[in-house]
Scaffold this motif. Structure first.
Motif: not given
Length: 181
Positions: A151, A149, A146, A143
């Protein structure tokens, strides 16, 4: 004891991360090779993928598919967006490479139009995961979102970059891409 060879295949996003990923791999004693489709023809690059596999100097140990999948007329009349993925996975498996499939990253702007080319949008991740479940020893799904983004799962406006990378600012971040033009 063999020098790790990584092959990256994809379209615009793969091209954007190539410099940074290549520097990271180089710092760890590995080499990044790969092909980028001209005009976003993913089936059109399969001969180049096969050519790299036949050369012992460029034969990948690890292969990464990082593309916005879309129907490609070069795949044939009955082809779908899955056709190039199926073909490249078959090529890499026959070569003994471990395969990493990276689903398309959703746009930061929730209102952005991403289906211009008939892309699968959210369909690529479940499909890639099904391929990985069928062959977990040879296929892994990553992904890439990640990296974008926080937390809380919120997409960020900037992401880390290496000094000297195109677009890298003095605070070592680069703006997150929006859409292809």
């Amino acid at each position: 004891g063999r020098h790790l060879q990584v092959q990256l295949v994809g379209n615009s996003i793969a091209q954007e991360v190539r410099t940074c990923l290549g520097a990271i791999l180089n710092s760890r004693g590995a080499t990044l090779g790969g092909v980028t489709p001209y005009g976003f023809s993913l089936c059109g690059i399969l001969p180049d993928v096969e050519k790299q596999i036949t050369n012992p100097r460029t034969r990948p140990d690890v292969a990464i598919w990082f593309a916005l999948d879309a129907p490609d007329p070069l795949c044939g009349a009955n082809a779908t967006w899955r056709t190039p993925v199926q073909r490249v996975v078959k090529i890499w498996k026959a070569a003994g490479a471990h395969i990493f499939l990276v689903p398309a990253i959703k746009p930061v702007d929730a209102n952005a139009v991403v289906d211009k080319a008939g892309s699968p949008q959210d369909g690529d991740a479940p499909y890639y995961e099904s391929l990985a479940r069928q062959d977990p020893a040879d296929i892994t799904v990553l992904d890439a979102g990640t990296f974008l983004r926080d937390e809380n799962g919120t997409y960020q406006w900037r992401m880390p970059c290496l000094p000297g990378e195109p677009g890298c600012s003095t605070d070592h971040t680069v703006g997150v891409r929006w859409t292809d033009s």
